[in-house]
Write an enzyme that holds these catalytic residues in place. Structure first.
Site, PDB file in Angstrom:
ATOM      1  N   ARG A  62       0.856  -1.190   0.000  1.00 14.57           N
ATOM      2  CA  ARG A  62       0.000   0.000   0.000  1.00 14.57           C
ATOM      3  C   ARG A  62       0.883   1.228   0.000  1.00 14.57           C
ATOM      4  O   ARG A  62       2.103   1.144   0.134  1.00 14.57           O
ATOM      5  CB  ARG A  62      -1.030  -0.005   1.137  1.00 14.57           C
ATOM      6  N   GLY A  63       0.226   2.398  -0.127  1.00 10.78           N
ATOM      7  CA  GLY A  63       0.987   3.633  -0.326  1.00 10.78           C
ATOM      8  C   GLY A  63       1.052   3.878  -1.831  1.00 10.78           C
ATOM      9  O   GLY A  63       1.357   2.952  -2.604  1.00 10.78           O
ATOM     10  N   ARG A 105      -7.746  -0.589  -6.354  1.00 11.59           N
ATOM     11  CA  ARG A 105      -7.943   0.557  -5.457  1.00 11.59           C
ATOM     12  C   ARG A 105      -8.125   1.818  -6.318  1.00 11.59           C
ATOM     13  O   ARG A 105      -7.358   2.039  -7.255  1.00 11.59           O
ATOM     14  CB  ARG A 105      -6.742   0.732  -4.515  1.00 11.59           C
ATOM     15  N   GLN A 212      -1.972   2.455  10.022  1.00 16.92           N
ATOM     16  CA  GLN A 212      -0.702   2.536   9.286  1.00 16.92           C
ATOM     17  C   GLN A 212       0.327   3.376  10.034  1.00 16.92           C
ATOM     18  O   GLN A 212       1.531   3.150   9.903  1.00 16.92           O
ATOM     19  CB  GLN A 212      -0.930   3.145   7.882  1.00 16.92           C
ATOM     20  N   ASP A 253      -2.126  10.758  -2.304  1.00 20.21           N
ATOM     21  CA  ASP A 253      -2.511   9.694  -3.244  1.00 20.21           C
ATOM     22  C   ASP A 253      -2.918  10.250  -4.596  1.00 20.21           C
ATOM     23  O   ASP A 253      -2.855   9.555  -5.607  1.00 20.21           O
ATOM     24  CB  ASP A 253      -3.658   8.860  -2.657  1.00 20.21           C
ATOM     25  N   ASN A 263      -5.344  12.281   0.614  1.00 22.54           N
ATOM     26  CA  ASN A 263      -4.447  11.427   1.391  1.00 22.54           C
ATOM     27  C   ASN A 263      -5.314  10.654   2.388  1.00 22.54           C
ATOM     28  O   ASN A 263      -6.541  10.819   2.442  1.00 22.54           O
ATOM     29  CB  ASN A 263      -3.374  12.267   2.099  1.00 22.54           C
TER      30      ASN A 263
HETATM   31  O1  MRU Z   1      -4.550   3.116   2.368  1.00 22.88           O
HETATM   32  P1  MRU Z   1      -3.085   3.346   2.238  1.00 22.88           P
HETATM   33  O2  MRU Z   1      -2.292   2.799   3.371  1.00 22.88           O
HETATM   34  O3  MRU Z   1      -2.564   2.890   0.894  1.00 22.88           O
HETATM   35  O4  MRU Z   1      -2.935   4.930   2.271  1.00 22.88           O
HETATM   36  C1  MRU Z   1      -1.656   5.468   2.088  1.00 22.88           C
HETATM   37  C2  MRU Z   1      -1.597   6.928   2.216  1.00 22.88           C
HETATM   38  O5  MRU Z   1      -2.582   7.604   2.375  1.00 22.88           O
HETATM   39  C3  MRU Z   1      -0.247   7.548   2.028  1.00 22.88           C
HETATM   40  O6  MRU Z   1      -0.109   8.683   2.814  1.00 22.88           O
HETATM   41  C4  MRU Z   1      -0.090   7.948   0.557  1.00 22.88           C
HETATM   42  O7  MRU Z   1      -0.341   6.847  -0.277  1.00 22.88           O
HETATM   43  C5  MRU Z   1       1.238   8.507   0.255  1.00 22.88           C
HETATM   44  S1  MRU Z   1       2.463   7.231   0.220  1.00 22.88           S
HETATM   45  C6  MRU Z   1       3.972   7.879  -0.132  1.00 22.88           C
END
Ligand code: MRU
Length: 365
Positions: A62-63, A105, A212, A253, A263
């Site tokens: 993820r991220g 996603r 997270q 994101d 985000n």
């Molecule tokens: O649901 P996630 O864990 O994928 O969400 C991740 C985030 O919101 C991060 O802050 C974003 O992807 C930036 S990652 C460099």
């Protein structure tokens, strides 16, 4: 498949390798299963569409930048072992696979950005043989990963001048090494500052419902030797009021053409609180996170996730069976609340719309 040694120095890499040898000519995508952290550091190897889709969907990887890298490497891994009669057949198969992976996603634009780039390479070289196209696909994915690693370093260098010795930095969710190919986005300036001897204290929001911040950000900073303090999301206002936070840095994101930035859910609230307490609020993200098709953040798709992430997130029921839940996974911070956007090419300051238009008209993205 435990590999703690690789996490000793900097943040470490989530993609230890793309290992073609492991599955004959097939190749597999190898990555940390982040759902098991912080208790277990375990790698998984993936080479089929549904397994990769599932890994992205359930947040094993993820991220935003990381899922872009995983999708491109995953697409290469899926296409590589298949025998095709001609290039058109390969393209059709790759398009179908990419469409499925892109569906995993909706919010992080890096996912479709990386898959589109891979498909574009096939189309641009459609006269090549299927075997050549399979190599091109793998090279494109490895390029995306290599650029991501470089991007992290550059964001770190551009963000580092914002940090001073002894600062308290608040971050939300995980935009560190676990969310990218190497060093992170929001955490990259922290890692660079740490490497140059600055003492930085990072306040890591727990980040409900999937934690997270406490499971991942606290884990990777701790392993890298950076001082980290984990707080629950509802403590941010108090911690700011106590004067412990000098700066907020978060990832993104998807960023619209006017600078509105999506985000992890809760980021918007942190930005509102930062403005109230006169604390600078920065977003760190690469060019691949900008979506210039969207004039503002209202068009950013917000992922809705399952109720049980809230209802049983701690391994037991935390609310009555009969109540309903609402679980948006992201929110959009309006650009008015953002002090600056740290990119791999430098810092973007307001007014964002003309600045973003200018840099993208100059950049070959
Ligand atoms: O649901 P996630 O864990 O994928 O969400 C991740 C985030 O919101 C991060 O802050 C974003 O992807 C930036 S990652 C460099």
């Amino acid at each position: 498949m435990l590999d703690p040694v690789s996490w000793k120095s900097s943040g470490g890499r989530i993609f230890r390798s793309y290992t073609p040898a492991l599955a004959g000519q097939g190749g597999r995508l190898r990555l940390i299963d982040q759902t098991l952290l912080p208790e277990q550091l375990q790698y998984i190897e993936l080479a089929d569409t549904e397994a990769i889709f599932d890994a992205i969907r359930r947040l094993a990887v993820r991220g935003a930048p990381a899922i872009g890298c995983a999708a491109a490497l995953g697409l290469a891994a899926v296409v590589r072992p298949v025998k095709f009669n001609n290039s058109a057949e390969l393209l059709a198969f790759a398009e179908k696979t990419a469409a499925r992976l892109a569906d995993s996603r909706p919010t992080a634009v890096n996912l479709s950005w990386a898959l589109d780039r891979s498909l574009r390479e096939i189309r641009n070289n459609i006269t090549a043989s299927p075997a050549e196209l399979q190599n091109i696909l793998l090279k494109t994915a490895l390029d995306i990963l290599a650029e991501d690693i470089q991007m992290c370093r550059s964001i770190g260098l551009h963000g580092k001048p914002l940090l001073r010795d002894g600062m308290g930095i608040l971050t939300h969710c995980n935009a560190g090494a676990l969310a990218t190919g190497d060093y992170g986005t929001a955490l990259a300036p922290v890692y660079v500052a740490h490497e140059t001897g600055l003492k930085i204290k990072v306040y890591s929001d727990e980040t409900r419902p999937l934690l997270q911040g406490s499971r991942l950000t606290a884990w990777e900073l701790n392993r890298a030797g950076v001082e980290v303090v984990t707080i629950c999301d509802n403590m941010v206002a108090q911690v700011m009021k106590e004067g412990k936070i000098d700066l907020v840095i978060v990832g993104a994101d998807r960023i619209a053409a006017n600078g509105d930035a999506a985000n992890k859910i809760g980021t918007y609230g942190v930005a509102v609180l930062a403005q109230y307490h006169h604390i600078p609020f920065y977003v760190a993200a690469p060019y691949s996170t900008f979506d210039l098709n969207l004039a503002d953040g209202s068009g950013i798709p917000i992922e809705q996730r399952r109720a049980d992430e809230i209802a049983t997130g701690f391994g037991r029921r935390t609310a009555p069976e009969s109540v309903t839940f609402y679980n948006p996974a992201f929110d959009v911070t309006p650009h008015e609340l953002i002090t600056g956007i740290i990119t791999e090419k430098g810092l973007i300051r307001p007014p964002f719309a003309p600045q973003i238009a200018k840099i993208f008209s100059q950049a070959a993205v």
